[in-house]
Design a protein around this motif. Structure first.
Motif, PDB file in Angstrom:
ATOM      1  N   ASP A 217      23.854  41.823 138.030  1.00  0.00           N
ATOM      2  CA  ASP A 217      23.126  40.571 138.209  1.00  0.00           C
ATOM      3  C   ASP A 217      23.705  39.766 139.362  1.00  0.00           C
ATOM      4  O   ASP A 217      22.954  39.205 140.174  1.00  0.00           O
ATOM      5  CB  ASP A 217      23.170  39.762 136.915  1.00  0.00           C
ATOM      6  CG  ASP A 217      22.351  38.478 137.012  1.00  0.00           C
ATOM      7  OD1 ASP A 217      21.122  38.576 137.214  1.00  0.00           O
ATOM      8  OD2 ASP A 217      22.937  37.388 136.903  1.00  0.00           O
ATOM      9  N   ALA A 218      25.025  39.721 139.459  1.00  0.00           N
ATOM     10  CA  ALA A 218      25.666  38.984 140.554  1.00  0.00           C
ATOM     11  C   ALA A 218      25.322  39.601 141.903  1.00  0.00           C
ATOM     12  O   ALA A 218      25.035  38.888 142.880  1.00  0.00           O
ATOM     13  CB  ALA A 218      27.181  38.964 140.345  1.00  0.00           C
ATOM     14  N   PHE A 219      25.331  40.924 141.971  1.00  0.00           N
ATOM     15  CA  PHE A 219      24.980  41.594 143.221  1.00  0.00           C
ATOM     16  C   PHE A 219      23.531  41.328 143.597  1.00  0.00           C
ATOM     17  O   PHE A 219      23.215  41.042 144.759  1.00  0.00           O
ATOM     18  CB  PHE A 219      25.226  43.098 143.109  1.00  0.00           C
ATOM     19  CG  PHE A 219      24.742  43.878 144.297  1.00  0.00           C
ATOM     20  CD1 PHE A 219      25.368  43.758 145.526  1.00  0.00           C
ATOM     21  CD2 PHE A 219      23.646  44.724 144.189  1.00  0.00           C
ATOM     22  CE1 PHE A 219      24.913  44.466 146.636  1.00  0.00           C
ATOM     23  CE2 PHE A 219      23.189  45.433 145.280  1.00  0.00           C
ATOM     24  CZ  PHE A 219      23.826  45.310 146.512  1.00  0.00           C
ATOM     25  N   ASN A 220      22.638  41.404 142.637  1.00  0.00           N
ATOM     26  CA  ASN A 220      21.219  41.186 142.917  1.00  0.00           C
ATOM     27  C   ASN A 220      20.966  39.761 143.380  1.00  0.00           C
ATOM     28  O   ASN A 220      20.139  39.520 144.282  1.00  0.00           O
ATOM     29  CB  ASN A 220      20.381  41.506 141.680  1.00  0.00           C
ATOM     30  CG  ASN A 220      18.921  41.780 142.014  1.00  0.00           C
ATOM     31  OD1 ASN A 220      18.563  42.033 143.172  1.00  0.00           O
ATOM     32  ND2 ASN A 220      18.066  41.722 141.012  1.00  0.00           N
ATOM     33  N   GLN A 221      21.666  38.808 142.799  1.00  0.00           N
ATOM     34  CA  GLN A 221      21.526  37.417 143.243  1.00  0.00           C
ATOM     35  C   GLN A 221      21.989  37.270 144.696  1.00  0.00           C
ATOM     36  O   GLN A 221      21.341  36.591 145.501  1.00  0.00           O
ATOM     37  CB  GLN A 221      22.322  36.494 142.331  1.00  0.00           C
ATOM     38  CG  GLN A 221      21.713  36.290 140.961  1.00  0.00           C
ATOM     39  CD  GLN A 221      22.449  35.241 140.156  1.00  0.00           C
ATOM     40  OE1 GLN A 221      22.884  34.214 140.680  1.00  0.00           O
ATOM     41  NE2 GLN A 221      22.609  35.487 138.871  1.00  0.00           N
ATOM     42  N   TRP A 222      23.114  37.888 145.026  1.00  0.00           N
ATOM     43  CA  TRP A 222      23.598  37.842 146.410  1.00  0.00           C
ATOM     44  C   TRP A 222      22.578  38.483 147.356  1.00  0.00           C
ATOM     45  O   TRP A 222      22.255  37.939 148.404  1.00  0.00           O
ATOM     46  CB  TRP A 222      24.929  38.575 146.508  1.00  0.00           C
ATOM     47  CG  TRP A 222      25.439  38.748 147.914  1.00  0.00           C
ATOM     48  CD1 TRP A 222      26.104  37.829 148.660  1.00  0.00           C
ATOM     49  CD2 TRP A 222      25.313  39.919 148.754  1.00  0.00           C
ATOM     50  NE1 TRP A 222      26.408  38.346 149.902  1.00  0.00           N
ATOM     51  CE2 TRP A 222      25.932  39.631 149.986  1.00  0.00           C
ATOM     52  CE3 TRP A 222      24.739  41.174 148.562  1.00  0.00           C
ATOM     53  CZ2 TRP A 222      25.988  40.553 151.022  1.00  0.00           C
ATOM     54  CZ3 TRP A 222      24.792  42.103 149.596  1.00  0.00           C
ATOM     55  CH2 TRP A 222      25.421  41.786 150.817  1.00  0.00           C
ATOM     56  N   LEU A 223      22.055  39.636 146.935  1.00  0.00           N
ATOM     57  CA  LEU A 223      21.118  40.363 147.789  1.00  0.00           C
ATOM     58  C   LEU A 223      19.832  39.581 148.012  1.00  0.00           C
ATOM     59  O   LEU A 223      19.323  39.494 149.138  1.00  0.00           O
ATOM     60  CB  LEU A 223      20.820  41.718 147.148  1.00  0.00           C
ATOM     61  CG  LEU A 223      20.061  42.739 147.981  1.00  0.00           C
ATOM     62  CD1 LEU A 223      20.786  43.054 149.274  1.00  0.00           C
ATOM     63  CD2 LEU A 223      19.871  44.012 147.145  1.00  0.00           C
ATOM     64  N   SER A 224      19.317  38.954 146.960  1.00  0.00           N
ATOM     65  CA  SER A 224      18.113  38.146 147.096  1.00  0.00           C
ATOM     66  C   SER A 224      18.353  36.961 148.036  1.00  0.00           C
ATOM     67  O   SER A 224      17.477  36.601 148.823  1.00  0.00           O
ATOM     68  CB  SER A 224      17.655  37.663 145.726  1.00  0.00           C
ATOM     69  OG  SER A 224      17.205  38.735 144.930  1.00  0.00           O
ATOM     70  N   GLY A 225      19.550  36.402 147.962  1.00  0.00           N
ATOM     71  CA  GLY A 225      19.901  35.338 148.897  1.00  0.00           C
ATOM     72  C   GLY A 225      19.951  35.813 150.329  1.00  0.00           C
ATOM     73  O   GLY A 225      19.553  35.090 151.256  1.00  0.00           O
ATOM     74  N   GLN A 226      20.424  37.052 150.523  1.00  0.00           N
ATOM     75  CA  GLN A 226      20.432  37.614 151.863  1.00  0.00           C
ATOM     76  C   GLN A 226      19.019  37.761 152.431  1.00  0.00           C
ATOM     77  O   GLN A 226      18.776  37.485 153.599  1.00  0.00           O
ATOM     78  CB  GLN A 226      21.106  39.004 151.818  1.00  0.00           C
ATOM     79  CG  GLN A 226      22.581  38.999 151.529  1.00  0.00           C
ATOM     80  CD  GLN A 226      23.378  38.497 152.691  1.00  0.00           C
ATOM     81  OE1 GLN A 226      23.386  39.094 153.770  1.00  0.00           O
ATOM     82  NE2 GLN A 226      24.033  37.387 152.515  1.00  0.00           N
ATOM     83  N   LEU A 227      18.107  38.200 151.586  1.00  0.00           N
ATOM     84  CA  LEU A 227      16.727  38.390 152.032  1.00  0.00           C
ATOM     85  C   LEU A 227      16.047  37.083 152.387  1.00  0.00           C
ATOM     86  O   LEU A 227      15.085  37.062 153.158  1.00  0.00           O
ATOM     87  CB  LEU A 227      15.926  39.103 150.948  1.00  0.00           C
ATOM     88  CG  LEU A 227      16.315  40.546 150.680  1.00  0.00           C
ATOM     89  CD1 LEU A 227      15.597  41.072 149.448  1.00  0.00           C
ATOM     90  CD2 LEU A 227      16.015  41.424 151.877  1.00  0.00           C
ATOM     91  N   SER A 228      16.520  36.008 151.815  1.00  0.00           N
ATOM     92  CA  SER A 228      15.893  34.687 152.046  1.00  0.00           C
ATOM     93  C   SER A 228      16.502  33.954 153.239  1.00  0.00           C
ATOM     94  O   SER A 228      16.048  32.857 153.582  1.00  0.00           O
ATOM     95  CB  SER A 228      16.038  33.819 150.784  1.00  0.00           C
ATOM     96  OG  SER A 228      15.413  34.449 149.677  1.00  0.00           O
ATOM     97  N   ARG A 229      17.507  34.559 153.873  1.00  0.00           N
ATOM     98  CA  ARG A 229      18.150  33.873 155.012  1.00  0.00           C
ATOM     99  C   ARG A 229      17.195  33.883 156.215  1.00  0.00           C
ATOM    100  O   ARG A 229      16.489  34.828 156.450  1.00  0.00           O
ATOM    101  CB  ARG A 229      19.449  34.571 155.413  1.00  0.00           C
ATOM    102  CG  ARG A 229      20.587  34.353 154.430  1.00  0.00           C
ATOM    103  CD  ARG A 229      21.934  34.721 155.009  1.00  0.00           C
ATOM    104  NE  ARG A 229      22.033  36.139 155.367  1.00  0.00           N
ATOM    105  CZ  ARG A 229      22.204  36.579 156.605  1.00  0.00           C
ATOM    106  NH1 ARG A 229      22.278  35.750 157.615  1.00  0.00           N
ATOM    107  NH2 ARG A 229      22.290  37.870 156.847  1.00  0.00           N
TER     108      ARG A 229
END
Length: 229
Positions: A217-229
Motif C-alpha cells: 500500500d505504501a509503495f502504491n501510494q508513492w507510485l500514484s503520487g509519482q504519476l500525478s507529478r
C-alpha cells in the motif's frame, strides 16, 4: 498480443521474457510504465496479484530474470548468504543491469509506452537491480523502488553524478526484522541516496523479508503520487 498477465511474452526486440498488464484507463500507447522485478529463486508470477492492484493508469511489466536456478526458479545473479553478508557474482549482476537498460530502451518501440515516464521497482534482488539501473541510468527512468533490497557497492563507479540524479525519485522500504537482508542494508541505502541528492521516500515496517499488505500500500501510494507529478 495478450496483455492481461496470463501469457509469458518473448519478443526478438527485447532481451527478457515478460508479462504485461495494460492500463485500465486507456491504451498502452503513450501510457506511463512500471517494470516489476522478482526476487532470486522466484519468478514473475509471484508479482501478478501485486500488479493487478497497482495504479490503473500504468502499463505494468513483470520481467522474468534470465538465469534459471531450478524449475520456475530464476534470478539476475547468483548470491551466497554467508556469516559476513551476501556474496554475489558481480559479473552476472553487471550483465543483468545492462540487459535491463537494453530492455527499457526497447519498450517504446515494442509497446508504444511513454519512454519519458518509466519507473522500475522490485522485491529483494529485484529491488537491488532496480537501484542499479536507476542510479546508473537516470536518463531511462524517472524513479525506482527498493522493496526489501539493498544497493550493491559494486555499482559505485558507475553511479551518475549528482546533477543527473537531482530529478530522480526513489522509494525504499524494509522490514525491521528482515532475517535475509538485515535492516542495516536499508539504512545504509537511505544514507547513500540522501548523499547523492536523490528525492527519497523511506519507510521501515515491523516485518521480515517479505512484501506484506502495508508495504504494498505504501509503495502504491508513492507510485500514484509519482504519476500525478
Amino acid at each position: 498480443m495478450n496483455t492481461d498477465l496470463t501469457t509469458l511474452i518473448e519478443l526478438p526486440a527485447l532481451p527478457l521474457a515478460h508479462r504485461v498488464r495494460a492500463p485500465q484507463t486507456g491504451p498502452i500507447e503513450g501510457s506511463p510504465c512500471l517494470l516489476l522485478l522478482h526476487g532470486v529463486g522466484a519468478n514473475e508470477l509471484g508479482l501478478v496479484n501485486m500488479a493487478r492492484l497497482l495504479d490503473p493508469r500504468l502499463t505494468v511489466i513483470l520481467v522474468r530474470s534470465p538465469l534459471a536456478f531450478g524449475p520456475m526458479q530464476f534470478g539476475f545473479f547468483q548470491v551466497n548468504f554467508t556469516a559476513s553478508g551476501p556474496v554475489i557474482n558481480a559479473a552476472q549482476a553487471e550483465q543483468a543491469r545492462q540487459g535491463l537498460t537494453t530492455f527499457i530502451s526497447g519498450l517504446p518501440g515494442a509497446y508504444g509506452i511513454d519512454g519519458r515516464r518509466v519507473w522500475i521497482a522490485g522485491f529483494s534482488q529485484g529491488g537491488i537491480l532496480s537501484a542499479s539501473v536507476g542510479l546508473t541510468r537516470p536518463d531511462l527512468v524517472r524513479g525506482f523502488g527498493i522493496l526489501s533490497g539493498r544497493i550493491l557497492p559494486e555499482i559505485g563507479p558507475l553511479v551518475a553524478p549528482p546533477d543527473q540524479l537531482a530529478d530522480l525519485h526513489a522509494f525504499l522500504s524494509h522490514g525491521e526484522h528482515d532475517e535475509k537482508l538485515p535492516i542495516d542494508f536499508a539504512r545504509s541505502a537511505h544514507a547513500l541516496l540522501l548523499e547523492k541528492g536523490v528525492q527519497l521516500t523511506y519507510q521501515e515496517f515491523p516485518a521480515g523479508h517479505e512484501l506484506n499488505a502495508a508495504m504494498l500500500d505504501a509503495f502504491n501510494q508513492w507510485l500514484s503520487g509519482q504519476l500525478s507529478r
